[in-house]
Motif scaffolding. Structure first.
Motif, PDB file in Angstrom:
ATOM      1  N   ALA A 113      34.300  52.861  39.655  1.00  0.00           N
ATOM      2  CA  ALA A 113      34.992  51.656  40.119  1.00  0.00           C
ATOM      3  C   ALA A 113      35.045  51.645  41.643  1.00  0.00           C
ATOM      4  CB  ALA A 113      36.398  51.611  39.539  1.00  0.00           C
ATOM      5  N   PRO A 114      34.798  50.497  42.259  1.00  0.00           N
ATOM      6  CA  PRO A 114      34.832  50.425  43.723  1.00  0.00           C
ATOM      7  C   PRO A 114      36.262  50.465  44.239  1.00  0.00           C
ATOM      8  CG  PRO A 114      34.465  48.253  42.809  1.00  0.00           C
ATOM      9  CD  PRO A 114      34.445  49.210  41.645  1.00  0.00           C
ATOM     10  N   GLY A 115      36.396  50.918  45.467  1.00  0.00           N
ATOM     11  CA  GLY A 115      37.726  50.966  46.064  1.00  0.00           C
ATOM     12  C   GLY A 115      38.187  49.636  46.613  1.00  0.00           C
ATOM     13  N   GLN A 116      37.277  48.679  46.702  1.00  0.00           N
ATOM     14  CA  GLN A 116      37.604  47.348  47.197  1.00  0.00           C
ATOM     15  C   GLN A 116      36.714  46.334  46.493  1.00  0.00           C
ATOM     16  OE1 GLN A 116      36.883  47.725  51.370  1.00  0.00           O
ATOM     17  NE2 GLN A 116      34.684  47.983  51.147  1.00  0.00           N
ATOM     18  N   PRO A 117      37.058  45.048  46.554  1.00  0.00           N
ATOM     19  CA  PRO A 117      36.257  44.042  45.849  1.00  0.00           C
ATOM     20  C   PRO A 117      34.802  44.022  46.321  1.00  0.00           C
ATOM     21  CG  PRO A 117      38.366  43.130  46.529  1.00  0.00           C
ATOM     22  CD  PRO A 117      38.256  44.471  47.193  1.00  0.00           C
ATOM     23  N   VAL A 118      33.894  44.103  45.369  1.00  0.00           N
ATOM     24  CA  VAL A 118      32.459  44.041  45.655  1.00  0.00           C
ATOM     25  C   VAL A 118      31.789  43.246  44.541  1.00  0.00           C
ATOM     26  CG1 VAL A 118      32.377  46.243  46.895  1.00  0.00           C
ATOM     27  CG2 VAL A 118      32.010  46.195  44.420  1.00  0.00           C
ATOM     28  N   ALA A 119      30.566  42.806  44.802  1.00  0.00           N
ATOM     29  CA  ALA A 119      29.791  42.153  43.753  1.00  0.00           C
ATOM     30  C   ALA A 119      29.444  43.178  42.683  1.00  0.00           C
ATOM     31  CB  ALA A 119      28.523  41.546  44.340  1.00  0.00           C
TER      32      ALA A 119
END
Length: 245
Positions: A113-119
């Protein structure tokens, strides 16, 4: 030369097979040794500090290095047939190698899971971020778990070991237990309460534990590939009480 093999073809084929095994083992070990230092060097020289885990570098400019090395390891592990199991042995090098290969591919291609919003990536779009992250960590557990099996079960096989084989087995077992201990600690950290995670985050414990586990599996494969003969001989001679040559 073997009896009944006047041209030496069987012997040459066996020698080529051994050399092929050694090359694959060394390649796996070298790739394992290279990955954590490469990510660490990027963080220290060009990055904004160490990321929480090795997997987190998927979302950094080191993505190609991360995915490329893990994919290469996966290919080598998939192609590694090793030795056939003897009667009564259910676990084979081929089976463990294929399992570790699939785990490595899952880690490389199904990001955490990414630490911030990403595509979203393809896997994340299809599965959702949470499910993809779960599969990522399951893949990591399969990868390291299978490599621990190599260390604790497969690499130590062999009857009537000589001093160098005994020394190698000690290294394999140490590497295997280090991998399992690192996995257990990572699991403990991931399952710990949020306040505990918050306090531990600046120390980057998951990154360092993953690095330790990676170095452990790399060391075991380098030893199995006869790339650390001086170390093995020194340990063997230390155990037998004779000075190393």
């Amino acid at each position: 030369m073997l009896d009944g093999d006047p041209g030496g073809r069987v012997e040459r084929a066996e020698n080529d097979l051994v050399l092929s095994f050694l090359r694959v083992r060394r390649a796996i070990g070298l790739l394992g040794y290279f990955l954590p230092p490469a990510l660490l060097a990027y963080s220290l020289i060009w990055g904004d500090g160490l990321l929480p885990s090795i997997s987190a570098y998927y979302y950094s400019p080191m993505r190609e290095v991360f995915v490329g090395i893990l994919s290469a390891i996966a290919v080598f592990l998939w192609s590694y047939e090793g030795y056939r199991p003897r009667p009564g042995e259910w676990l084979s090098d081929l089976m463990a190698g294929r399992a570790a290969s699939l785990g490595a591919l899952a880690v490389a291609l199904i990001p955490t899971a990414p630490g911030q919003p990403v595509a979203c990536t393809l896997s994340q779009c299809v599965l959702g971020f949470s499910a993809a992250s779960t599969l990522h960590w399951l893949g990591a557990a399969l990868f390291f778990g299978a490599l621990a099996l190599f260390c604790l079960v497969l690499f130590v096989r062999g009857a009537h070991p000589d001093p160098e084989k005994t020394a190698s087995n000690r290294i394999y077992r140490a590497c295997g237990w280090i991998i399992l201990a690192a996995l257990a600690l990572i699991g403990l950290i991931l399952l710990s309460p949020e306040p505990v995670k918050t306090q531990l985050t600046p120390l980057r414990p998951v990154f360092w534990l993953e690095t330790i586990a990676t170095f452990a599996f790399a060391t075991s494969w380098m030893v199995k590939g006869d790339a650390m003969k001086p170390v093995v001989r020194a340990l063997a001679h230390a155990e037998t009480g004779r000075p190393a040559p």
